[in-house]
Motif scaffolding. Structure first.
Motif, PDB file in Angstrom:
ATOM      1  N   TYR A  31      33.549  41.980  44.763  1.00  0.00           N
ATOM      2  CA  TYR A  31      34.904  41.645  44.305  1.00  0.00           C
ATOM      3  C   TYR A  31      34.937  40.152  44.001  1.00  0.00           C
ATOM      4  O   TYR A  31      34.349  39.352  44.743  1.00  0.00           O
ATOM      5  CB  TYR A  31      35.940  41.980  45.377  1.00  0.00           C
ATOM      6  CG  TYR A  31      36.040  43.459  45.663  1.00  0.00           C
ATOM      7  CD1 TYR A  31      36.513  44.339  44.699  1.00  0.00           C
ATOM      8  CD2 TYR A  31      35.651  43.965  46.899  1.00  0.00           C
ATOM      9  CE1 TYR A  31      36.593  45.696  44.954  1.00  0.00           C
ATOM     10  CE2 TYR A  31      35.727  45.323  47.163  1.00  0.00           C
ATOM     11  CZ  TYR A  31      36.205  46.183  46.185  1.00  0.00           C
ATOM     12  OH  TYR A  31      36.277  47.531  46.437  1.00  0.00           O
ATOM     13  N   SER A  82      44.677  37.307  45.936  1.00  0.00           N
ATOM     14  CA  SER A  82      44.027  38.611  46.151  1.00  0.00           C
ATOM     15  C   SER A  82      44.642  39.338  47.337  1.00  0.00           C
ATOM     16  O   SER A  82      44.831  40.559  47.298  1.00  0.00           O
ATOM     17  CB  SER A  82      42.524  38.434  46.365  1.00  0.00           C
ATOM     18  OG  SER A  82      42.224  37.923  47.657  1.00  0.00           O
ATOM     19  N   GLU A  83      44.969  38.603  48.394  1.00  0.00           N
ATOM     20  CA  GLU A  83      45.549  39.238  49.578  1.00  0.00           C
ATOM     21  C   GLU A  83      46.932  39.795  49.272  1.00  0.00           C
ATOM     22  O   GLU A  83      47.283  40.896  49.706  1.00  0.00           O
ATOM     23  CB  GLU A  83      45.624  38.230  50.730  1.00  0.00           C
ATOM     24  CG  GLU A  83      44.283  37.867  51.336  1.00  0.00           C
ATOM     25  CD  GLU A  83      43.611  39.042  52.027  1.00  0.00           C
ATOM     26  OE1 GLU A  83      44.329  39.908  52.580  1.00  0.00           O
ATOM     27  OE2 GLU A  83      42.377  39.112  52.017  1.00  0.00           O
ATOM     28  N   SER A 143      46.617  42.914  46.998  1.00  0.00           N
ATOM     29  CA  SER A 143      45.964  44.095  47.579  1.00  0.00           C
ATOM     30  C   SER A 143      46.774  44.746  48.694  1.00  0.00           C
ATOM     31  O   SER A 143      46.323  45.729  49.280  1.00  0.00           O
ATOM     32  CB  SER A 143      44.575  43.724  48.102  1.00  0.00           C
ATOM     33  OG  SER A 143      44.654  42.745  49.119  1.00  0.00           O
ATOM     34  N   THR A 145      47.477  48.445  48.114  1.00  0.00           N
ATOM     35  CA  THR A 145      46.914  48.766  46.799  1.00  0.00           C
ATOM     36  C   THR A 145      45.394  48.821  46.920  1.00  0.00           C
ATOM     37  O   THR A 145      44.787  47.966  47.573  1.00  0.00           O
ATOM     38  CB  THR A 145      47.301  47.699  45.754  1.00  0.00           C
ATOM     39  OG1 THR A 145      48.725  47.582  45.703  1.00  0.00           O
ATOM     40  CG2 THR A 145      46.782  48.077  44.371  1.00  0.00           C
ATOM     41  N   GLN A 146      44.772  49.821  46.295  1.00  0.00           N
ATOM     42  CA  GLN A 146      43.321  49.930  46.345  1.00  0.00           C
ATOM     43  C   GLN A 146      42.679  48.724  45.678  1.00  0.00           C
ATOM     44  O   GLN A 146      43.116  48.261  44.624  1.00  0.00           O
ATOM     45  CB  GLN A 146      42.875  51.219  45.648  1.00  0.00           C
ATOM     46  CG  GLN A 146      43.290  52.488  46.369  1.00  0.00           C
ATOM     47  CD  GLN A 146      42.848  53.739  45.634  1.00  0.00           C
ATOM     48  OE1 GLN A 146      42.431  53.678  44.474  1.00  0.00           O
ATOM     49  NE2 GLN A 146      42.926  54.869  46.307  1.00  0.00           N
ATOM     50  N   LEU A 147      41.609  48.220  46.310  1.00  0.00           N
ATOM     51  CA  LEU A 147      40.998  46.986  45.828  1.00  0.00           C
ATOM     52  C   LEU A 147      40.516  47.080  44.388  1.00  0.00           C
ATOM     53  O   LEU A 147      40.628  46.119  43.627  1.00  0.00           O
ATOM     54  CB  LEU A 147      39.835  46.600  46.745  1.00  0.00           C
ATOM     55  CG  LEU A 147      40.211  46.186  48.173  1.00  0.00           C
ATOM     56  CD1 LEU A 147      38.952  45.818  48.947  1.00  0.00           C
ATOM     57  CD2 LEU A 147      41.197  45.035  48.179  1.00  0.00           C
ATOM     58  N   VAL A 198      42.916  46.102  41.791  1.00  0.00           N
ATOM     59  CA  VAL A 198      43.391  44.724  41.807  1.00  0.00           C
ATOM     60  C   VAL A 198      42.505  43.807  40.961  1.00  0.00           C
ATOM     61  O   VAL A 198      42.946  42.754  40.516  1.00  0.00           O
ATOM     62  CB  VAL A 198      43.444  44.213  43.275  1.00  0.00           C
ATOM     63  CG1 VAL A 198      43.781  42.732  43.341  1.00  0.00           C
ATOM     64  CG2 VAL A 198      44.464  45.026  44.066  1.00  0.00           C
ATOM     65  N   TRP A 239      44.007  40.568  39.058  1.00  0.00           N
ATOM     66  CA  TRP A 239      43.667  39.309  39.719  1.00  0.00           C
ATOM     67  C   TRP A 239      43.014  38.345  38.730  1.00  0.00           C
ATOM     68  O   TRP A 239      43.372  37.167  38.661  1.00  0.00           O
ATOM     69  CB  TRP A 239      42.723  39.571  40.895  1.00  0.00           C
ATOM     70  CG  TRP A 239      42.345  38.345  41.676  1.00  0.00           C
ATOM     71  CD1 TRP A 239      43.015  37.785  42.724  1.00  0.00           C
ATOM     72  CD2 TRP A 239      41.192  37.514  41.454  1.00  0.00           C
ATOM     73  NE1 TRP A 239      42.351  36.665  43.178  1.00  0.00           N
ATOM     74  CE2 TRP A 239      41.231  36.482  42.416  1.00  0.00           C
ATOM     75  CE3 TRP A 239      40.134  37.553  40.550  1.00  0.00           C
ATOM     76  CZ2 TRP A 239      40.247  35.483  42.494  1.00  0.00           C
ATOM     77  CZ3 TRP A 239      39.158  36.571  40.616  1.00  0.00           C
ATOM     78  CH2 TRP A 239      39.223  35.549  41.578  1.00  0.00           C
TER      79      TRP A 239
END
Length: 308
Positions: free
Chosen positions: A31, A45-46, A49, A52-54, A57, A61
């Motif tokens: 990622y 990113s935090e 997410s 929410t599934q990474l 993102v 992002w």
């Protein structure tokens, strides 16, 4: 066993730590936010997410940090543009965009552009709670406690009988006792990866080469029960869905009357019905309190517009 506060470190703790880190370093999901120690980009990113599934993102992002690459850039942005980005990418509650924008302004105005480093200081930023603050401190500054999310709880519950058999498991104490001292960045990434890849709801112990099979209570006993994951309320028909529709609609026009807005966001809108003016006014009031919109009263007429 009443709780897990009397959990004692296993004799082979060093081996438990080493095998997990070696497993993670040998092969893990890539990622972009794992390739940086920039606290701003990690915070983005935090926030994105959350629930929410990474994998969903990654592109938002990248687009977000390309559009606003620094806290200064985000702080100077028009809030309506930030909220519009959030809405157009279906990133969940719009107030997260508002808080992220305000947090960037705090970093610029209160910290002279230098991100606070400790979990306590990071919690002073708008919308940053204990979990997010600790994650940013861990991944950006390698100076946090063990991160304990749903995946980590599942790993600990299955791996250690003390947690599995506890009435009120003390996940935080166990997680911190396990963590490599001074290595929160790699440790938290590794144990979260373990929960996301191997110790899933349907475990893939052998297929994913779980490094803890030798010690794992669940693997040894065949009992793979785990704490229930929190359920996400249905999005369809929710207040969250209609809040998003309102913001998107207002982003397409300067100002709009309440009834026209109602008909645009809901096919069964009826001014005097169950989902009518009173229902819509409550949603508008919530959005106004969040600082996202302005409600304009002119006599008996009500209109709304995005806040600039």
């Amino acid at each position: 066993m009443a709780d897990a506060t009397d959990w004692t470190r296993p004799d082979d703790l060093d081996a438990i730590r080493e095998t997990l880190v070696e497993w993670y370093e040998a092969d893990h999901r890539t990622y972009p936010w794992r390739e940086t120690d920039d606290p701003y980009r990690i915070l983005v990113s935090e926030v994105m997410s959350q629930q929410t599934q990474l994998d969903r993102v990654i592109e938002p992002w990248r687009e977000f940090v390309e559009e606003w690459p620094t806290p200064e850039a985000l702080a100077a942005a028009d809030r309506a543009d930030v909220v519009g980005f959030w809405t157009s990418h279906s990133l969940g509650y719009n107030n997260r965009a508002k808080y992220l924008h305000e947090a960037a302004q705090q970093v610029v105005e209160e910290y002279d552009g230098a991100f606070p480093r400790t979990p306590t200081e990071l919690q002073e930023l708008m919308g940053v709670g204990p979990y997010t603050a600790n994650a940013v401190a861990s991944f950006a500054f390698n100076d946090g406690d063990a991160v304990v999310d749903t995946n980590v709880k599942r790993v600990l519950y299955r791996s250690f009988s003390e947690i599995h058999n506890a009435d009120d498991p003390d996940y935080e104490s166990v997680a911190n006792a396990l963590m490599l001292p001074g290595e929160s960045r790699i440790w938290n990434n590794a144990i979260m990866e373990l929960g996301g890849v191997a110790c899933k709801k349907r475990p893939k112990c052998d297929a994913a080469g779980c490094p803890w099979r030798e010690w794992c209570h669940a693997y040894q006993t065949g009992d793979f029960t785990a704490p229930d994951a929190p359920t996400q309320p249905s999005f369809e028909g929710s207040r969250r869905q209609f809040r998003g529709r309102i913001v998107r609609t207002l982003g397409e026009c300067d100002e709009i009357g309440i009834d026209e807005l109602g008909h645009r966001i809901r096919v069964d809108y009826s001014p005097d019905g169950t989902h009518g003016r009173e229902w819509l006014r409550e949603l508008l009031s919530d959005l106004a309190e969040d600082g996202l919109i302005d409600v304009v009263e002119a006599g008996e007429e009500t209109a709304a517009r995005l806040r600039e």
